[in-house]
Design a protein around this motif. Structure first.
Motif, PDB file in Angstrom:
ATOM      1  N   GLN A 173       2.688 -17.677   9.038  1.00 38.08           N
ATOM      2  CA  GLN A 173       1.364 -17.214   9.454  1.00 38.08           C
ATOM      3  C   GLN A 173       0.858 -16.109   8.540  1.00 38.08           C
ATOM      4  O   GLN A 173      -0.334 -16.045   8.217  1.00 38.08           O
ATOM      5  CB  GLN A 173       1.418 -16.736  10.904  1.00 38.08           C
ATOM      6  CG  GLN A 173       0.044 -16.389  11.486  1.00 38.08           C
ATOM      7  CD  GLN A 173       0.128 -16.042  12.970  1.00 38.08           C
ATOM      8  OE1 GLN A 173       1.204 -16.065  13.567  1.00 38.08           O
ATOM      9  NE2 GLN A 173      -1.023 -15.731  13.557  1.00 38.08           N
ATOM     10  N   ALA A 174       1.772 -15.230   8.102  1.00 37.73           N
ATOM     11  CA  ALA A 174       1.365 -14.166   7.188  1.00 37.73           C
ATOM     12  C   ALA A 174       0.958 -14.735   5.836  1.00 37.73           C
ATOM     13  O   ALA A 174       0.015 -14.241   5.195  1.00 37.73           O
ATOM     14  CB  ALA A 174       2.502 -13.164   7.032  1.00 37.73           C
ATOM     15  N   VAL A 175       1.653 -15.764   5.359  1.00 40.64           N
ATOM     16  CA  VAL A 175       1.283 -16.407   4.105  1.00 40.64           C
ATOM     17  C   VAL A 175      -0.085 -17.075   4.240  1.00 40.64           C
ATOM     18  O   VAL A 175      -0.922 -17.004   3.326  1.00 40.64           O
ATOM     19  CB  VAL A 175       2.357 -17.417   3.667  1.00 40.64           C
ATOM     20  CG1 VAL A 175       1.877 -18.270   2.501  1.00 40.64           C
ATOM     21  CG2 VAL A 175       3.641 -16.684   3.284  1.00 40.64           C
ATOM     22  N   ALA A 176      -0.340 -17.708   5.382  1.00 43.56           N
ATOM     23  CA  ALA A 176      -1.656 -18.314   5.609  1.00 43.56           C
ATOM     24  C   ALA A 176      -2.748 -17.248   5.588  1.00 43.56           C
ATOM     25  O   ALA A 176      -3.838 -17.458   5.033  1.00 43.56           O
ATOM     26  CB  ALA A 176      -1.662 -19.059   6.941  1.00 43.56           C
ATOM     27  N   GLY A 177      -2.468 -16.080   6.182  1.00 41.75           N
ATOM     28  CA  GLY A 177      -3.433 -14.992   6.148  1.00 41.75           C
ATOM     29  C   GLY A 177      -3.658 -14.472   4.735  1.00 41.75           C
ATOM     30  O   GLY A 177      -4.781 -14.101   4.365  1.00 41.75           O
ATOM     31  N   TYR A 178      -2.599 -14.444   3.947  1.00 40.15           N
ATOM     32  CA  TYR A 178      -2.687 -14.036   2.540  1.00 40.15           C
ATOM     33  C   TYR A 178      -3.595 -14.985   1.779  1.00 40.15           C
ATOM     34  O   TYR A 178      -4.479 -14.546   1.009  1.00 40.15           O
ATOM     35  CB  TYR A 178      -1.276 -14.025   1.970  1.00 40.15           C
ATOM     36  CG  TYR A 178      -1.121 -13.616   0.524  1.00 40.15           C
ATOM     37  CD1 TYR A 178      -1.866 -12.590  -0.040  1.00 40.15           C
ATOM     38  CD2 TYR A 178      -0.158 -14.242  -0.273  1.00 40.15           C
ATOM     39  CE1 TYR A 178      -1.684 -12.201  -1.356  1.00 40.15           C
ATOM     40  CE2 TYR A 178       0.040 -13.864  -1.590  1.00 40.15           C
ATOM     41  CZ  TYR A 178      -0.726 -12.849  -2.126  1.00 40.15           C
ATOM     42  OH  TYR A 178      -0.529 -12.471  -3.432  1.00 40.15           O
ATOM     43  N   ARG A 179      -3.410 -16.272   1.975  1.00 36.44           N
ATOM     44  CA  ARG A 179      -4.260 -17.252   1.308  1.00 36.44           C
ATOM     45  C   ARG A 179      -5.721 -17.056   1.702  1.00 36.44           C
ATOM     46  O   ARG A 179      -6.616 -17.049   0.845  1.00 36.44           O
ATOM     47  CB  ARG A 179      -3.803 -18.678   1.647  1.00 36.44           C
ATOM     48  CG  ARG A 179      -2.514 -19.088   0.956  1.00 36.44           C
ATOM     49  CD  ARG A 179      -2.066 -20.492   1.361  1.00 36.44           C
ATOM     50  NE  ARG A 179      -2.985 -21.531   0.920  1.00 36.44           N
ATOM     51  CZ  ARG A 179      -2.966 -22.092  -0.288  1.00 36.44           C
ATOM     52  NH1 ARG A 179      -2.083 -21.697  -1.188  1.00 36.44           N
ATOM     53  NH2 ARG A 179      -3.823 -23.045  -0.596  1.00 36.44           N
ATOM     54  N   ALA A 180      -5.992 -16.866   2.983  1.00 37.97           N
ATOM     55  CA  ALA A 180      -7.370 -16.703   3.440  1.00 37.97           C
ATOM     56  C   ALA A 180      -7.983 -15.421   2.865  1.00 37.97           C
ATOM     57  O   ALA A 180      -9.158 -15.398   2.461  1.00 37.97           O
ATOM     58  CB  ALA A 180      -7.405 -16.676   4.964  1.00 37.97           C
ATOM     59  N   GLU A 206     -11.303 -15.442   0.347  1.00 37.46           N
ATOM     60  CA  GLU A 206     -12.537 -14.706   0.672  1.00 37.46           C
ATOM     61  C   GLU A 206     -12.861 -13.684  -0.409  1.00 37.46           C
ATOM     62  O   GLU A 206     -14.024 -13.545  -0.826  1.00 37.46           O
ATOM     63  CB  GLU A 206     -12.372 -14.017   2.025  1.00 37.46           C
ATOM     64  CG  GLU A 206     -13.620 -13.265   2.475  1.00 37.46           C
ATOM     65  CD  GLU A 206     -13.450 -12.621   3.840  1.00 37.46           C
ATOM     66  OE1 GLU A 206     -14.381 -11.899   4.273  1.00 37.46           O
ATOM     67  OE2 GLU A 206     -12.396 -12.830   4.477  1.00 37.46           O
ATOM     68  N   SER A 207     -11.853 -12.984  -0.895  1.00 40.30           N
ATOM     69  CA  SER A 207     -12.078 -11.973  -1.931  1.00 40.30           C
ATOM     70  C   SER A 207     -12.568 -12.603  -3.225  1.00 40.30           C
ATOM     71  O   SER A 207     -13.434 -12.045  -3.917  1.00 40.30           O
ATOM     72  CB  SER A 207     -10.784 -11.189  -2.188  1.00 40.30           C
ATOM     73  OG  SER A 207     -10.352 -10.528  -1.021  1.00 40.30           O
ATOM     74  N   LEU A 208     -12.020 -13.762  -3.576  1.00 40.99           N
ATOM     75  CA  LEU A 208     -12.436 -14.427  -4.808  1.00 40.99           C
ATOM     76  C   LEU A 208     -13.879 -14.907  -4.704  1.00 40.99           C
ATOM     77  O   LEU A 208     -14.659 -14.791  -5.667  1.00 40.99           O
ATOM     78  CB  LEU A 208     -11.504 -15.593  -5.108  1.00 40.99           C
ATOM     79  CG  LEU A 208     -11.670 -16.237  -6.485  1.00 40.99           C
ATOM     80  CD1 LEU A 208     -11.368 -15.242  -7.589  1.00 40.99           C
ATOM     81  CD2 LEU A 208     -10.752 -17.442  -6.619  1.00 40.99           C
ATOM     82  N   SER A 209     -14.248 -15.430  -3.555  1.00 45.23           N
ATOM     83  CA  SER A 209     -15.633 -15.856  -3.353  1.00 45.23           C
ATOM     84  C   SER A 209     -16.583 -14.672  -3.486  1.00 45.23           C
ATOM     85  O   SER A 209     -17.628 -14.759  -4.146  1.00 45.23           O
ATOM     86  CB  SER A 209     -15.775 -16.503  -1.974  1.00 45.23           C
ATOM     87  OG  SER A 209     -17.118 -16.884  -1.746  1.00 45.23           O
ATOM     88  N   ASP A 210     -16.217 -13.545  -2.891  1.00 43.88           N
ATOM     89  CA  ASP A 210     -17.048 -12.338  -3.000  1.00 43.88           C
ATOM     90  C   ASP A 210     -17.144 -11.865  -4.450  1.00 43.88           C
ATOM     91  O   ASP A 210     -18.206 -11.408  -4.899  1.00 43.88           O
ATOM     92  CB  ASP A 210     -16.465 -11.229  -2.130  1.00 43.88           C
ATOM     93  CG  ASP A 210     -16.590 -11.511  -0.636  1.00 43.88           C
ATOM     94  OD1 ASP A 210     -17.379 -12.414  -0.269  1.00 43.88           O
ATOM     95  OD2 ASP A 210     -15.887 -10.845   0.148  1.00 43.88           O
ATOM     96  N   LEU A 211     -16.037 -11.972  -5.182  1.00 38.22           N
ATOM     97  CA  LEU A 211     -16.037 -11.534  -6.580  1.00 38.22           C
ATOM     98  C   LEU A 211     -17.022 -12.341  -7.412  1.00 38.22           C
ATOM     99  O   LEU A 211     -17.798 -11.780  -8.196  1.00 38.22           O
ATOM    100  CB  LEU A 211     -14.625 -11.665  -7.163  1.00 38.22           C
ATOM    101  CG  LEU A 211     -14.484 -11.374  -8.656  1.00 38.22           C
ATOM    102  CD1 LEU A 211     -14.766  -9.903  -8.941  1.00 38.22           C
ATOM    103  CD2 LEU A 211     -13.095 -11.752  -9.155  1.00 38.22           C
ATOM    104  N   LEU A 212     -17.008 -13.640  -7.268  1.00 39.76           N
ATOM    105  CA  LEU A 212     -17.925 -14.470  -8.055  1.00 39.76           C
ATOM    106  C   LEU A 212     -19.377 -14.200  -7.679  1.00 39.76           C
ATOM    107  O   LEU A 212     -20.270 -14.254  -8.530  1.00 39.76           O
ATOM    108  CB  LEU A 212     -17.582 -15.950  -7.850  1.00 39.76           C
ATOM    109  CG  LEU A 212     -16.429 -16.470  -8.701  1.00 39.76           C
ATOM    110  CD1 LEU A 212     -15.983 -17.848  -8.219  1.00 39.76           C
ATOM    111  CD2 LEU A 212     -16.804 -16.536 -10.169  1.00 39.76           C
TER     112      LEU A 212
END
Length: 420
Positions: free
Chosen positions: A106-113, A117-123
């Motif tokens: 679950q923590a890995v899934a949260g890491y992926r999410a 989200e951060s990458l989308s915001d960066l672009l």
């Protein structure tokens, strides 16, 4: 890294990113938490590690250098999920990845999410340098596609030790086929150019484009099949040292090889373990899970040889990229070789070529320069893609590489011979 980049528009990069990440999630979806922890050998990694490492790649090489205020969900992930990038810092031992039960899935899934989200915001917020970011996103997506193939082949190896021989995908019978005769196509050779010429994504090791001299040669119109391989076995091919490189024969003897990986005999019929569970060996499908040593021995036994990677590229570069490759989420594909005379997909084909730098190759500076260049020793090139290679990743210049003793990937072969 890329050669002669043609940057994606940021929206295209985000679309590629979304499709790639969705495919990874689809591959992991059928698994229980215990499945995602399997690590059967040092060469293989757990599914959970693949999910986290591919996420770390975007974080380490895109988010951290460009967002001074970026914060990882857990700074320890950088140590746990780095693979071999020494310039990116220390890392957990490769052969102990299966012991990292925490962070939990679950923590890995949260890491992926969080990273998505951060990458989308960066672009969205860095339009002035979005071309460079989009280029790195494209690289990260192709890196994740490589790990998608590793994910399923590592999983297959891990599940193969379970005496229940579980199926990752629902069993499905192979289509009824008839034997395809072995035929060869002649190529004139001469001075040819190979390697990536720009105009789309490629890894750094696919270039520079350069000239190679080829003597006339012939190459088979189909891969070597299970039917062909059984004839080799029945003729004592594994035991006859005349067909083998000395190191190959020593390895086969030490490891007790007398058949492809995952094969066994039951009631006078050959069976194999697949991602669809136990299956009778399909006689007219390409043989799979054989090492370079075995492929070379078979070629000698058959009166031929393995093609060089230049011969393979020249022979098939005008053939459209279509075949039994991994599809997108919801249409992952067969994940096993299928009968037929395919060129692309089904099995990676061993070549006679060392994985070495092309003339003029220079690795990029920094940690990303470690992607390919540091591995250019003692490995062999394979061409053509497999049933576990994502279709968007394939190019006629794509060269993958593995050690000659390895078998757990979707490895097969195609014959070549000198032309009179």
């Amino acid at each position: 890294m890329k050669v002669a980049p043609a940057p994606l528009h940021p929206n295209e990069a985000l679309e590629l990113f979304a499709r790639t990440r969705a495919r990874t999630e689809a591959l992991a979806a059928p698994l229980c938490p215990e499945d995602t922890m399997l690590q059967s050998m040092e060469d293989a990694s757990p599914v959970k590690w693949h999910l986290a490492h591919t996420t770390w790649f975007f974080e380490e090489f895109i988010l951290k250098p460009r967002l001074p205020d970026y914060r990882s969900p857990d700074d320890r992930f950088a140590f746990l999920f780095n693979s071999y990038y020494t310039q990116a810092g220390p890392r957990h031992a490769r052969d102990r990845r299966g012991l990292v039960s925490r962070p939990e899935g679950q923590a890995v899934a949260g890491y992926r999410a969080h990273v998505e989200e951060s990458l989308s915001d960066l672009l969205d917020s860095h339009r002035d340098d979005s071309d460079e970011i989009a280029e790195l996103v494209e690289l990260g997506c192709h890196h994740e596609m490589q790990h998608q193939e590793l994910l399923v082949t590592d999983l297959l190896h891990g599940l193969s030790f379970n005496p229940l021989l579980p199926a990752y995908k629902d069993p499905e019978p192979l289509p009824v086929t008839s034997e395809v005769a072995l035929a060869f196509t002649r190529h004139a050779g001469g001075l040819v150019e190979i390697g990536h010429a720009g105009g789309g994504f490629a890894y750094d090791c696919e270039g520079p484009r350069h000239k190679v001299w080829l003597d006339p040669f012939e190459i088979a119109d189909r891969p070597v099949t299970n039917r062909d391989w059984i004839a080799f076995m029945e003729d004592g091919g594994y035991a006859d040292p005349r067909h083998w490189l000395m190191e190959g024969h020593a390895t086969a003897t030490r490891e007790g090889w007398d058949r492809p990986l995952y094969w066994w005999q039951q009631d006078d019929e050959w069976w194999t373990y697949t991602l669809r569970g136990p299956q009778p060996v399909a006689l007219d499908a390409p043989v799979v899970h054989v090492s370079y040593y075995e492929a070379d021995a078979f070629a000698r036994w058959a009166g031929g040889r393995l093609p060089t990677e230049a011969e393979h590229e020249v022979a098939f570069r005008d053939r459209p990229i279509a075949g039994n490759l991994m599809g997108d989420a919801g249409a992952i594909g067969a994940l096993r070789p299928l009968p037929g005379p395919g060129i692309w997909g089904d099995v990676w084909e061993w070549t006679a070529s060392d994985f070495a730098p092309y003339p003029g190759f220079r690795p990029p500076e920094g940690a990303l320069g470690e992607y390919n260049g540091k591995f250019m020793v003692n490995q062999r090139v394979l061409r053509g893609g497999s049933c576990a290679t994502p279709a968007p990743q394939m190019r006629t210049t794509y060269r993958t590489f593995f050690y000659p003793h390895q078998r757990w990937q979707m490895f097969g072969l195609r014959l070549a011979r000198d032309a009179a």
